[in-house]
Motif scaffolding. Sequence first.
Motif, PDB file in Angstrom:
ATOM      1  N   ASP A 201      50.075-146.203  18.349  1.00 35.52           N
ATOM      2  CA  ASP A 201      50.686-146.947  19.446  1.00 35.52           C
ATOM      3  C   ASP A 201      51.829-147.807  18.925  1.00 35.52           C
ATOM      4  O   ASP A 201      52.902-147.876  19.535  1.00 35.52           O
ATOM      5  CB  ASP A 201      49.641-147.835  20.132  1.00 35.52           C
ATOM      6  N   THR A 202      51.604-148.450  17.766  1.00 39.65           N
ATOM      7  CA  THR A 202      52.651-149.281  17.170  1.00 39.65           C
ATOM      8  C   THR A 202      53.808-148.424  16.691  1.00 39.65           C
ATOM      9  O   THR A 202      54.979-148.790  16.857  1.00 39.65           O
ATOM     10  CB  THR A 202      52.067-150.106  16.005  1.00 39.65           C
ATOM     11  N   VAL A 203      53.504-147.286  16.088  1.00 36.57           N
ATOM     12  CA  VAL A 203      54.566-146.375  15.653  1.00 36.57           C
ATOM     13  C   VAL A 203      55.428-145.969  16.845  1.00 36.57           C
ATOM     14  O   VAL A 203      56.668-145.973  16.771  1.00 36.57           O
ATOM     15  CB  VAL A 203      53.960-145.137  14.969  1.00 36.57           C
ATOM     16  N   ALA A 204      54.807-145.605  17.952  1.00 37.18           N
ATOM     17  CA  ALA A 204      55.558-145.211  19.145  1.00 37.18           C
ATOM     18  C   ALA A 204      56.440-146.355  19.637  1.00 37.18           C
ATOM     19  O   ALA A 204      57.585-146.128  20.060  1.00 37.18           O
ATOM     20  CB  ALA A 204      54.596-144.759  20.238  1.00 37.18           C
ATOM     21  N   ALA A 205      55.927-147.586  19.568  1.00 35.81           N
ATOM     22  CA  ALA A 205      56.717-148.734  20.010  1.00 35.81           C
ATOM     23  C   ALA A 205      57.936-148.943  19.114  1.00 35.81           C
ATOM     24  O   ALA A 205      59.031-149.244  19.603  1.00 35.81           O
ATOM     25  CB  ALA A 205      55.849-149.987  20.022  1.00 35.81           C
ATOM     26  N   VAL A 206      57.771-148.777  17.801  1.00 40.34           N
ATOM     27  CA  VAL A 206      58.905-148.918  16.880  1.00 40.34           C
ATOM     28  C   VAL A 206      59.924-147.814  17.129  1.00 40.34           C
ATOM     29  O   VAL A 206      61.145-148.064  17.168  1.00 40.34           O
ATOM     30  CB  VAL A 206      58.423-148.898  15.417  1.00 40.34           C
ATOM     31  N   LEU A 207      59.469-146.587  17.323  1.00 36.86           N
ATOM     32  CA  LEU A 207      60.384-145.489  17.601  1.00 36.86           C
ATOM     33  C   LEU A 207      61.152-145.731  18.904  1.00 36.86           C
ATOM     34  O   LEU A 207      62.355-145.443  18.997  1.00 36.86           O
ATOM     35  CB  LEU A 207      59.618-144.170  17.694  1.00 36.86           C
ATOM     36  N   SER A 208      60.471-146.275  19.906  1.00 35.65           N
ATOM     37  CA  SER A 208      61.140-146.594  21.168  1.00 35.65           C
ATOM     38  C   SER A 208      62.226-147.641  20.951  1.00 35.65           C
ATOM     39  O   SER A 208      63.349-147.517  21.464  1.00 35.65           O
ATOM     40  CB  SER A 208      60.121-147.103  22.193  1.00 35.65           C
TER      41      SER A 208
END
Length: 280
Positions: A201-208
């Motif tokens: 979830d955190t990885v997806a937020a950073v990518l966003s």
Amino acid sequence: MKTTDPAVLVVGATGTTGRPTIAGLVAAGRRVKAGSRGGTPLAGAEGVRFDWYDPATHAPALRDVDGLYLVPPPGDPEPAAVMLPFLRLARDAGVTRVVLLSASAVPAGGPAVGRVHQDLPDLFDTWTVLRPSWFMQNFTGDHLHAESARTEGELRTAAGRGRIGFVDAHDIAAVAVRALTDAEPPLGELVLTGPEALDHDTVAAVLSEVTGREIVHRHLTRNALRDRLAALMPPAFAELLADMDRAIAAGAEDRTTDTVHRITGRPPTPFRTVARRELA
């Protein structure tokens, strides 16, 4: 009598860790052979044909070689069948130092490359097994995660909220170069991680944040992930990867180590830095 300086053969030369390992070896003044199926020369390195499944390419690639960096054949659930005969050939050809790329989730004697890890000490006195956590480049390169993030705005895993100490491939390469060039190299097995453990979830937020596009983490069951992967790779390897995600969900990869800093003298690279470097 040899008339040329001995070389390091990098198997998997065009891959995620192979390219930066070659760059580091060349910068350190080593002669390098870049082993790939196409025999492509890379900056500062001689290109040689190498195919795990074509033994005719093995002996020529080993000529005048004293060190090896080995990336296992991708997608093969039983790589020992091709890797161990090659390693015996390498020992007999005069190779004295070997660095093997494994994974933090695969112990000696475990599945996949774990058997090669287990047998390596019986073949060479100077050996290092790199056991990195999952690559940060899985989200920026040609990996399934990176592709689904680009094309569908989703990461799909069965890892739940399990955290992973994702590691930069350039940090892995920096440790590999030290293991291949230091007069007193780091020996044995080295678990490599980044500076912090992150969930998907955190990885997806950073990518966003970095790309300016909404990317979400879609939570799958273990079996749903297995079925998705089995359409893209051998079923046995899909089972292995699905089981690894289930272990991540249970906390198996929720750790960080100081290995990168201890070996290279600099701290490991944060995920946001890698994402900005490779995606922004």
